[in-house]
Write an enzyme that holds these catalytic residues in place. Sequence first.
Site, PDB file in Angstrom:
ATOM      1  N   SER A  18       0.725 -16.947 -30.258  1.00  0.00           N
ATOM      2  CA  SER A  18       0.065 -18.169 -29.801  1.00  0.00           C
ATOM      3  C   SER A  18       0.982 -19.388 -29.840  1.00  0.00           C
ATOM      4  CB  SER A  18      -1.200 -18.427 -30.628  1.00  0.00           C
ATOM      5  OG  SER A  18      -0.893 -18.542 -32.009  1.00  0.00           O
ATOM      6  N   ARG A  56      -5.218 -19.687 -39.122  1.00  0.00           N
ATOM      7  CA  ARG A  56      -5.198 -18.286 -39.540  1.00  0.00           C
ATOM      8  C   ARG A  56      -5.272 -18.151 -41.058  1.00  0.00           C
ATOM      9  NH1 ARG A  56      -0.026 -16.627 -36.023  1.00  0.00           N
ATOM     10  NH2 ARG A  56       0.312 -18.853 -36.242  1.00  0.00           N
ATOM     11  N   LYS A 105       2.638 -24.591 -47.289  1.00  0.00           N
ATOM     12  CA  LYS A 105       1.262 -25.066 -47.039  1.00  0.00           C
ATOM     13  C   LYS A 105       0.314 -23.931 -46.716  1.00  0.00           C
ATOM     14  CE  LYS A 105       1.632 -24.569 -42.432  1.00  0.00           C
ATOM     15  NZ  LYS A 105       0.717 -23.867 -41.495  1.00  0.00           N
TER      16      LYS A 105
END
Length: 338
Positions: free
Chosen positions: A15, A256, A192
Amino acid sequence: MAGRMPSVAVLGGGSWGTTVASLAARNTDTVLWARDPATVADINDNHRNSRYLNDLPLTEALRATAELAEAVGKADVIVLGVPSQHSRSVLEQVAEHVRPWVPVVSLVKGLEQGTRKRMTEIVNEILPGHPAGVLAGPNIAREVVQGYAAAATIAMPEQQQASMLQDLFRTTRFRVYTTTDVIGVEYAGSLKNVFAIAVGIGDGLEAGDNTRAMVITRALRELTRLGVALGGQADTFAGLSGMGDLIATCTSPLSRNRTVGVGLAQGKSLDQIAQEMNQVAEGVKTVATVMKLAAERGIDMPIAREMDAVINHGQPVEDTYRGLLRKAPGHEVHGEEW
Protein backbone atom coordinates in the site's frame (compact mmCIF):
# COMPACT_ATOMS: atom_id res chain seq x y z
CA MET A 1 20.54 14.52 -13.72
CA ALA A 2 20.84 18.23 -14.48
CA GLY A 3 18.04 19.67 -16.57
CA ARG A 4 15.45 17.02 -15.77
CA MET A 5 13.83 15.42 -12.78
CA PRO A 6 15.55 12.22 -11.64
CA SER A 7 13.74 9.02 -12.60
CA VAL A 8 12.49 6.86 -9.73
CA ALA A 9 12.21 3.12 -9.15
CA VAL A 10 10.04 2.07 -6.21
CA LEU A 11 10.63 -1.45 -4.91
CA GLY A 12 7.53 -2.97 -3.32
CA GLY A 13 3.92 -3.19 -4.42
CA GLY A 14 2.27 -2.84 -1.00
CA SER A 15 0.00 0.00 0.00
CA TRP A 16 2.65 2.57 0.96
CA GLY A 17 5.15 1.69 -1.77
CA THR A 18 2.40 2.04 -4.36
CA THR A 19 1.24 5.32 -2.83
CA VAL A 20 4.72 6.86 -2.93
CA ALA A 21 5.19 5.62 -6.48
CA SER A 22 1.92 7.28 -7.45
CA LEU A 23 3.08 10.54 -5.87
CA ALA A 24 6.43 10.43 -7.63
CA ALA A 25 4.78 9.61 -10.97
CA ARG A 26 3.10 13.00 -10.85
CA ASN A 27 6.52 14.65 -10.93
CA THR A 28 8.84 12.37 -12.87
CA ASP A 29 9.27 9.09 -14.73
CA THR A 30 8.48 6.40 -12.15
CA VAL A 31 8.38 2.61 -12.28
CA LEU A 32 7.18 0.33 -9.50
CA TRP A 33 8.55 -3.19 -9.02
CA ALA A 34 6.22 -5.77 -7.51
CA ARG A 35 6.64 -9.54 -7.15
CA ASP A 36 3.02 -10.29 -7.97
CA PRO A 37 2.30 -10.27 -11.74
CA ALA A 38 -1.38 -9.64 -10.98
CA THR A 39 -0.48 -6.44 -9.11
CA VAL A 40 1.73 -5.34 -12.00
CA ALA A 41 -1.07 -5.93 -14.49
CA ASP A 42 -3.60 -4.15 -12.31
CA ILE A 43 -1.41 -1.03 -12.09
CA ASN A 44 -0.53 -1.00 -15.80
CA ASP A 45 -3.99 -1.84 -17.15
CA ASN A 46 -6.36 -0.36 -14.60
CA HIS A 47 -4.24 2.23 -12.77
CA ARG A 48 -5.23 0.53 -9.51
CA ASN A 49 -3.65 -1.67 -6.85
CA SER A 50 -6.85 -3.45 -5.91
CA ARG A 51 -5.12 -5.87 -3.55
CA TYR A 52 -3.93 -3.17 -1.18
CA LEU A 53 -5.73 0.06 -2.11
CA ASN A 54 -9.12 -1.20 -3.29
CA ASP A 55 -10.43 0.80 -6.24
CA LEU A 56 -8.58 4.03 -5.49
CA PRO A 57 -7.13 5.48 -8.72
CA LEU A 58 -3.37 5.86 -9.12
CA THR A 59 -1.46 8.35 -11.26
CA GLU A 60 -1.92 7.13 -14.83
CA ALA A 61 1.73 7.79 -15.71
CA LEU A 62 2.90 5.19 -13.16
CA ARG A 63 4.32 2.03 -14.73
CA ALA A 64 4.90 -1.32 -13.03
CA THR A 65 7.09 -4.34 -13.72
CA ALA A 66 7.85 -7.71 -12.16
CA GLU A 67 11.44 -7.57 -13.45
CA LEU A 68 13.81 -6.08 -10.89
CA ALA A 69 16.59 -5.37 -13.37
CA GLU A 70 14.18 -3.48 -15.61
CA ALA A 71 13.00 -1.36 -12.70
CA VAL A 72 16.37 -0.28 -11.33
CA GLY A 73 18.72 -0.43 -14.33
CA LYS A 74 18.21 3.17 -15.47
CA ALA A 75 16.81 4.66 -12.27
CA ASP A 76 18.33 7.81 -10.79
CA VAL A 77 16.73 7.20 -7.37
CA ILE A 78 15.78 3.91 -5.70
CA VAL A 79 12.92 3.83 -3.17
CA LEU A 80 12.86 0.79 -0.88
CA GLY A 81 9.32 -0.18 0.12
CA VAL A 82 9.43 -3.90 0.90
CA PRO A 83 8.95 -5.29 4.45
CA SER A 84 12.04 -5.19 6.65
CA GLN A 85 12.54 -8.95 6.67
CA HIS A 86 12.85 -8.95 2.85
CA SER A 87 14.87 -5.76 2.39
CA ARG A 88 18.33 -7.34 2.54
CA SER A 89 17.56 -9.99 -0.08
CA VAL A 90 15.98 -7.44 -2.44
CA LEU A 91 18.94 -5.08 -2.08
CA GLU A 92 21.34 -7.92 -2.79
CA GLN A 93 19.50 -8.52 -6.06
CA VAL A 94 19.49 -4.80 -6.84
CA ALA A 95 23.27 -4.49 -6.35
CA GLU A 96 24.19 -6.07 -9.69
CA HIS A 97 21.81 -3.86 -11.70
CA VAL A 98 21.86 -0.38 -10.12
CA ARG A 99 24.24 2.29 -11.38
CA PRO A 100 26.90 3.74 -9.01
CA TRP A 101 26.05 6.48 -6.51
CA VAL A 102 22.29 6.29 -7.01
CA PRO A 103 20.53 7.46 -3.79
CA VAL A 104 18.37 4.96 -1.93
CA VAL A 105 15.36 6.22 0.07
CA SER A 106 13.78 3.78 2.53
CA LEU A 107 10.07 3.71 3.34
CA VAL A 108 10.52 0.77 5.70
CA LYS A 109 9.41 1.27 9.31
CA GLY A 110 11.10 -1.71 10.89
CA LEU A 111 14.45 -3.14 12.00
CA GLU A 112 16.16 -6.22 10.64
CA GLN A 113 15.71 -9.25 12.85
CA GLY A 114 18.91 -10.65 14.30
CA THR A 115 21.23 -7.79 13.34
CA ARG A 116 18.87 -5.09 14.69
CA LYS A 117 20.07 -2.84 11.87
CA ARG A 118 18.17 0.06 10.40
CA MET A 119 17.40 -0.15 6.69
CA THR A 120 19.89 2.58 5.78
CA GLU A 121 22.61 0.61 7.57
CA ILE A 122 21.77 -2.37 5.37
CA VAL A 123 21.88 -0.15 2.29
CA ASN A 124 25.31 1.12 3.30
CA GLU A 125 26.48 -2.45 3.80
CA ILE A 126 25.20 -3.88 0.51
CA LEU A 127 25.43 -0.76 -1.68
CA PRO A 128 28.46 1.19 -0.36
CA GLY A 129 28.76 4.64 -1.87
CA HIS A 130 25.02 5.03 -2.41
CA PRO A 131 23.59 7.86 -0.25
CA ALA A 132 20.95 6.28 1.99
CA GLY A 133 18.02 8.04 3.61
CA VAL A 134 14.43 7.64 4.69
CA LEU A 135 10.99 9.14 4.00
CA ALA A 136 8.61 8.94 6.95
CA GLY A 137 5.70 10.71 8.60
CA PRO A 138 2.05 10.42 9.64
CA ASN A 139 0.98 8.87 6.36
CA ILE A 140 -1.99 6.53 6.06
CA ALA A 141 -1.62 5.28 2.49
CA ARG A 142 -5.27 5.31 1.45
CA GLU A 143 -5.78 8.88 2.64
CA VAL A 144 -2.73 10.09 0.71
CA VAL A 145 -3.93 8.37 -2.47
CA GLN A 146 -7.34 9.98 -1.99
CA GLY A 147 -5.67 13.38 -1.94
CA TYR A 148 -6.15 14.35 1.69
CA ALA A 149 -3.56 16.81 2.96
CA ALA A 150 -0.53 15.12 4.54
CA ALA A 151 3.16 15.67 5.20
CA ALA A 152 6.36 13.68 5.64
CA THR A 153 10.04 14.21 6.33
CA ILE A 154 12.83 13.08 4.06
CA ALA A 155 16.13 12.52 5.85
CA MET A 156 19.44 12.22 4.00
CA PRO A 157 23.03 12.38 5.24
CA GLU A 158 23.53 15.74 3.47
CA GLN A 159 21.02 18.59 3.38
CA GLN A 160 21.64 19.15 -0.33
CA GLN A 161 20.62 15.56 -1.03
CA ALA A 162 17.44 15.90 1.01
CA SER A 163 16.52 19.18 -0.71
CA MET A 164 17.03 17.65 -4.15
CA LEU A 165 14.92 14.59 -3.40
CA GLN A 166 12.01 16.31 -1.66
CA ASP A 167 10.67 17.66 -4.95
CA LEU A 168 10.28 14.11 -6.28
CA PHE A 169 7.53 13.32 -3.78
CA ARG A 170 6.01 16.71 -3.04
CA THR A 171 2.60 17.64 -4.41
CA THR A 172 0.17 20.45 -3.62
CA ARG A 173 -1.38 18.29 -0.88
CA PHE A 174 1.61 16.23 0.21
CA ARG A 175 4.22 18.40 1.92
CA VAL A 176 7.76 17.08 2.28
CA TYR A 177 10.13 18.59 4.86
CA THR A 178 13.87 17.86 5.08
CA THR A 179 16.37 16.89 7.75
CA THR A 180 19.78 15.26 8.05
CA ASP A 181 18.81 13.22 11.12
CA VAL A 182 18.56 9.88 9.31
CA ILE A 183 19.00 7.93 12.55
CA GLY A 184 16.24 9.77 14.40
CA VAL A 185 13.69 9.58 11.58
CA GLU A 186 14.39 5.89 11.01
CA TYR A 187 14.13 4.91 14.66
CA ALA A 188 11.01 7.02 15.15
CA GLY A 189 9.28 5.20 12.31
CA SER A 190 10.27 1.79 13.67
CA LEU A 191 9.62 2.32 17.38
CA LYS A 192 6.17 3.91 17.11
CA ASN A 193 4.68 0.70 15.72
CA VAL A 194 5.17 -1.05 19.05
CA PHE A 195 3.17 1.59 20.86
CA ALA A 196 0.39 1.55 18.28
CA ILE A 197 -0.22 -2.07 19.23
CA ALA A 198 -0.51 -0.98 22.87
CA VAL A 199 -3.08 1.67 22.00
CA GLY A 200 -4.96 -0.82 19.85
CA ILE A 201 -5.20 -3.18 22.80
CA GLY A 202 -6.63 -0.36 24.91
CA ASP A 203 -9.16 0.51 22.23
CA GLY A 204 -10.11 -3.14 21.86
CA LEU A 205 -10.65 -3.36 25.60
CA GLU A 206 -12.65 -0.09 25.50
CA ALA A 207 -10.27 1.54 27.97
CA GLY A 208 -11.42 5.01 26.95
CA ASP A 209 -10.13 8.25 25.47
CA ASN A 210 -8.23 9.34 28.57
CA THR A 211 -6.28 6.09 28.64
CA ARG A 212 -5.49 6.37 24.94
CA ALA A 213 -4.14 9.89 25.39
CA MET A 214 -2.10 8.82 28.41
CA VAL A 215 -0.49 5.91 26.60
CA ILE A 216 0.31 7.93 23.47
CA THR A 217 1.92 10.69 25.53
CA ARG A 218 4.03 8.34 27.62
CA ALA A 219 4.86 6.30 24.50
CA LEU A 220 6.35 9.43 22.95
CA ARG A 221 8.49 9.79 26.06
CA GLU A 222 9.70 6.20 25.81
CA LEU A 223 10.55 6.23 22.13
CA THR A 224 12.29 9.62 22.45
CA ARG A 225 14.51 8.42 25.30
CA LEU A 226 15.56 5.32 23.41
CA GLY A 227 15.85 7.11 20.07
CA VAL A 228 18.16 9.77 21.52
CA ALA A 229 20.23 7.09 23.23
CA LEU A 230 20.61 5.40 19.83
CA GLY A 231 21.87 8.60 18.18
CA GLY A 232 18.75 10.46 17.08
CA GLN A 233 18.06 14.13 17.78
CA ALA A 234 15.40 14.93 20.37
CA ASP A 235 13.64 17.47 18.13
CA THR A 236 13.07 14.79 15.49
CA PHE A 237 10.86 12.80 17.85
CA ALA A 238 8.65 15.85 18.41
CA GLY A 239 8.18 16.21 14.65
CA LEU A 240 6.34 14.52 11.81
CA SER A 241 8.25 11.24 11.90
CA GLY A 242 7.96 11.04 15.69
CA MET A 243 4.89 12.53 17.35
CA GLY A 244 3.05 12.93 14.06
CA ASP A 245 3.50 9.34 12.95
CA LEU A 246 2.81 8.07 16.46
CA ILE A 247 -0.56 9.87 16.59
CA ALA A 248 -1.64 8.65 13.16
CA THR A 249 -0.57 5.06 13.76
CA CYS A 250 -2.14 4.91 17.21
CA THR A 251 -5.50 6.41 16.27
CA SER A 252 -6.35 5.54 12.67
CA PRO A 253 -8.67 2.57 12.05
CA LEU A 254 -6.52 1.98 8.94
CA SER A 255 -3.34 1.52 10.99
CA ARG A 256 -2.04 -2.03 10.69
CA ASN A 257 -0.28 -2.05 14.05
CA ARG A 258 -3.28 -0.59 15.88
CA THR A 259 -5.39 -3.26 14.17
CA VAL A 260 -3.10 -5.92 15.64
CA GLY A 261 -3.72 -4.56 19.13
CA VAL A 262 -7.48 -4.42 18.65
CA GLY A 263 -7.46 -7.98 17.34
CA LEU A 264 -5.44 -9.24 20.30
CA ALA A 265 -7.90 -7.57 22.68
CA GLN A 266 -10.70 -9.42 20.88
CA GLY A 267 -9.02 -12.74 21.54
CA LYS A 268 -7.60 -13.33 18.07
CA SER A 269 -4.19 -14.91 17.48
CA LEU A 270 -1.38 -13.09 15.67
CA ASP A 271 -1.66 -15.56 12.77
CA GLN A 272 -5.39 -14.93 12.46
CA ILE A 273 -4.90 -11.16 12.52
CA ALA A 274 -2.16 -11.34 9.87
CA GLN A 275 -4.36 -13.44 7.58
CA GLU A 276 -7.27 -11.02 7.94
CA MET A 277 -5.11 -7.95 7.23
CA ASN A 278 -3.12 -9.50 4.36
CA GLN A 279 -0.38 -6.99 5.20
CA VAL A 280 2.69 -6.82 7.43
CA ALA A 281 2.51 -5.05 10.80
CA GLU A 282 6.15 -4.26 11.52
CA GLY A 283 5.61 -3.69 15.26
CA VAL A 284 5.05 -7.40 15.91
CA LYS A 285 8.61 -8.24 14.86
CA THR A 286 10.12 -5.01 16.16
CA VAL A 287 9.10 -5.30 19.82
CA ALA A 288 11.68 -7.93 20.83
CA THR A 289 14.43 -5.94 19.10
CA VAL A 290 13.34 -2.78 20.91
CA MET A 291 13.61 -4.52 24.26
CA LYS A 292 17.15 -5.69 23.49
CA LEU A 293 18.22 -2.22 22.42
CA ALA A 294 16.67 -0.69 25.54
CA ALA A 295 18.34 -3.23 27.83
CA GLU A 296 21.75 -2.57 26.30
CA ARG A 297 21.40 1.14 26.98
CA GLY A 298 19.71 0.92 30.35
CA ILE A 299 16.47 2.55 29.14
CA ASP A 300 13.30 1.62 31.01
CA MET A 301 10.40 1.14 28.57
CA PRO A 302 7.35 -0.12 30.48
CA ILE A 303 4.87 0.12 27.60
CA ALA A 304 7.19 -1.68 25.19
CA ARG A 305 7.90 -4.27 27.87
CA GLU A 306 4.18 -4.99 28.27
CA MET A 307 3.87 -5.42 24.50
CA ASP A 308 6.80 -7.82 24.50
CA ALA A 309 5.12 -9.81 27.27
CA VAL A 310 1.87 -10.04 25.31
CA ILE A 311 3.34 -10.78 21.88
CA ASN A 312 6.30 -12.98 22.78
CA HIS A 313 5.64 -14.40 26.25
CA GLY A 314 1.93 -15.20 26.38
CA GLN A 315 0.78 -12.51 28.80
CA PRO A 316 -3.02 -12.02 28.67
CA VAL A 317 -3.95 -8.73 27.07
CA GLU A 318 -6.24 -7.95 30.01
CA ASP A 319 -3.16 -7.63 32.24
CA THR A 320 -1.41 -5.10 30.00
CA TYR A 321 -2.75 -1.89 31.51
CA ARG A 322 -2.80 -3.33 35.02
CA GLY A 323 0.94 -3.87 34.74
CA LEU A 324 1.50 -0.29 33.64
CA LEU A 325 -0.63 1.23 36.37
CA ARG A 326 1.19 -0.67 39.11
CA LYS A 327 4.26 1.52 38.57
CA ALA A 328 4.47 4.60 40.77
CA PRO A 329 4.78 7.75 38.62
CA GLY A 330 7.75 10.06 39.05
CA HIS A 331 8.59 13.45 37.56
CA GLU A 332 6.84 13.77 34.20
CA VAL A 333 9.89 15.04 32.30
CA HIS A 334 12.94 14.09 34.31
CA GLY A 335 11.80 10.93 36.02
CA GLU A 336 12.56 7.49 34.60
CA GLU A 337 9.38 5.95 35.98
CA TRP A 338 6.39 5.46 33.73
